[in-house]
Design an enzyme around this catalytic site. Structure first.
Site, PDB file in Angstrom:
ATOM      1  N   LYS A   1      -5.366 -16.622   9.910  1.00 26.92           N
ATOM      2  CA  LYS A   1      -5.746 -16.854   8.510  1.00 26.92           C
ATOM      3  C   LYS A   1      -5.550 -18.330   8.209  1.00 26.92           C
ATOM      4  CE  LYS A   1      -7.104 -14.312   4.915  1.00 26.92           C
ATOM      5  NZ  LYS A   1      -8.055 -13.194   4.935  1.00 26.92           N
TER       6      LYS A   1
ATOM      7  N   GLY B   1      -8.817  -6.796 -10.775  1.00 28.43           N
ATOM      8  CA  GLY B   1      -9.388  -7.957 -10.109  1.00 28.43           C
ATOM      9  C   GLY B   1     -10.890  -7.813  -9.945  1.00 28.43           C
TER      10      GLY B   1
ATOM     11  N   GLY C   1     -13.215 -10.156  -8.754  1.00 27.39           N
ATOM     12  CA  GLY C   1     -13.885 -11.164  -7.946  1.00 27.39           C
ATOM     13  C   GLY C   1     -15.120 -10.552  -7.306  1.00 27.39           C
TER      14      GLY C   1
ATOM     15  N   VAL D   1     -15.546  -8.913  -4.504  1.00 22.55           N
ATOM     16  CA  VAL D   1     -15.334  -7.557  -3.995  1.00 22.55           C
ATOM     17  C   VAL D   1     -15.079  -6.584  -5.142  1.00 22.55           C
ATOM     18  CG1 VAL D   1     -13.905  -6.089  -2.534  1.00 22.55           C
ATOM     19  CG2 VAL D   1     -14.476  -8.404  -1.789  1.00 22.55           C
TER      20      VAL D   1
END
Length: 356
Positions: free
Chosen positions: A82, A182, A184, A186
């Site tokens: 990552k 959330g 965003g 996705v």
């Protein structure tokens, strides 16, 4: 470009931790390789306005370890890695910054493939790709897979239906109260799928524009961020940043099923026991949210769309297997999934040793 690459000593079990700094562009970033036992490390690049360098370091370590698990369980022939860029994604982006980051990725000579994560778009990744062939999730090229977000959302949605069938005896989401935390790329995509499936949608986000969009498009109810764990719901879909499920929030959660796209949803592994004690079914995030890296893996391996579709279908099948094993053994779903990962990685290391 004054690119400085500094190796830091990673924790035990990690292979490499690199701090990257370019004073000309303002780049400050971490690249972490957790494991290459199953293949070259792969995992997205996140751009976030971390409060400190140490906070960024802690995040990249957690995320890289999670990618080892995610890639292993999904059977992608990839290890875990990552990267995080320290900065405000709304104001600190520049071509110089992304080119410097691309040069840093290229210095690893294929040990690590990067792609989009929070705060990074396909356009950003295209600038990174100017400096390295190890940037994927691109819109162009013979094998370009584009934005991985829709594939992540599809995998989460399919798993959510499997979980609903386990908990409510039906995968039909009509009338089910689902809170998406959330919105965003996705989270919004998942919200759309839930709306189309007839769910009673509740949304929570600090972004007022995203909330307004969800209200207009899906007729969603709105939950203030601080009220998430007091809100009545059937299913909780965390799709923001990780660590939202602590022992305290797990004891307040009203949902009977947790299935979302966020990485590292459990603040500590033992939160899984708190959830199970309350008869809340938790679907391990690194299994559920593998759709994005599956899409990217097709690009890395230069495989066709059949590769992606076959492995995307396997995500929900794997969740079904984990739920059955959890029910039969009495172990938490996270314990079952972690044991699967340990076995896969151990076999890969044994094969490496045999080849050597």
């Amino acid at each position: 470009m004054q690119l400085n690459l500094s190796d830091e000593t990673p924790p035990a079990g990690y292979e490499r931790l690199l701090f990257v700094e370019d004073k000309t562009s303002g780049l400050r970033a971490y690249i972490c390789i957790h494991s290459t036992a199953c293949g070259p490390a792969a995992g997205g690049c996140r751009m976030w306005n971390y409060a400190s360098q140490s906070e960024a370091r802690a995040d990249v370590l957690r995320l890289a370890e999670g990618m080892t698990s995610k890639n292993a369980v999904a059977g992608l022939g990839l290890g875990g890695g990552k990267s995080v860029i320290i900065g405000n994604a709304a104001s600190d982006k520049s071509e110089a910054l992304f080119r410097a980051f691309g040069k840093a990725v290229n210095s690893l000579q294929g040990q690590y493939y990067t792609a989009e994560d929070v705060g990074i778009s396909p356009d950003d990744m295209a600038m990174i790709a100017q400096m390295t062939p190890f940037a994927v999730g691109l819109d162009h090229g013979d094998h370009g897979s584009g934005d991985p977000s829709p594939f992540t959302a599809e995998g989460v949605f399919q798993c959510l239906k499997v979980g609903a069938a386990e908990v409510f005896s039906s995968g039909d989401l009509t009338g089910r109260k689902v809170l998406v935390q959330g919105l965003g790329h996705v989270g919004m995509s998942l919200a759309e799928k839930l709306h189309q499936a007839g769910a009673e949608l509740i949304v929570s986000d600090i972004n007022a524009d995203a909330i307004a969009q969800a209200q207009a498009r899906f007729g969603a109810s709105v939950c203030a961020p601080e009220a998430v764990f007091e809100t009545e719901m059937d299913i909780f879909a965390p799709c923001a940043l990780g660590g939202v499920l602590t022992h305290e929030t797990a004891r307040r959660l009203t949902a009977r099923l947790v299935c979302g796209a966020a990485n590292n949803q459990l603040a500590t592994p033992d939160v899984a026991e708190t959830l199970r004690a309350r008869n809340i079914h938790y679907l391990p995030d690194y299994v559920v949210n593998a759709g994005g890296i599956i899409s990217v893996a097709g690009e890395i391996h230069q495989a066709g769309p059949e590769y992606r579709q076959a492995r995307l279908a396997g995500v929900a099948e794997r969740i079904q297997q984990i739920l059955i094993a959890s029910r039969e053994t009495g172990k938490t779903t996270t314990c079952v999934a972690d044991e699967m990962v340990a076995s896969i990685v151990a076999d890969a290391r044994a094969q490496q040793a045999g080849a050597a």
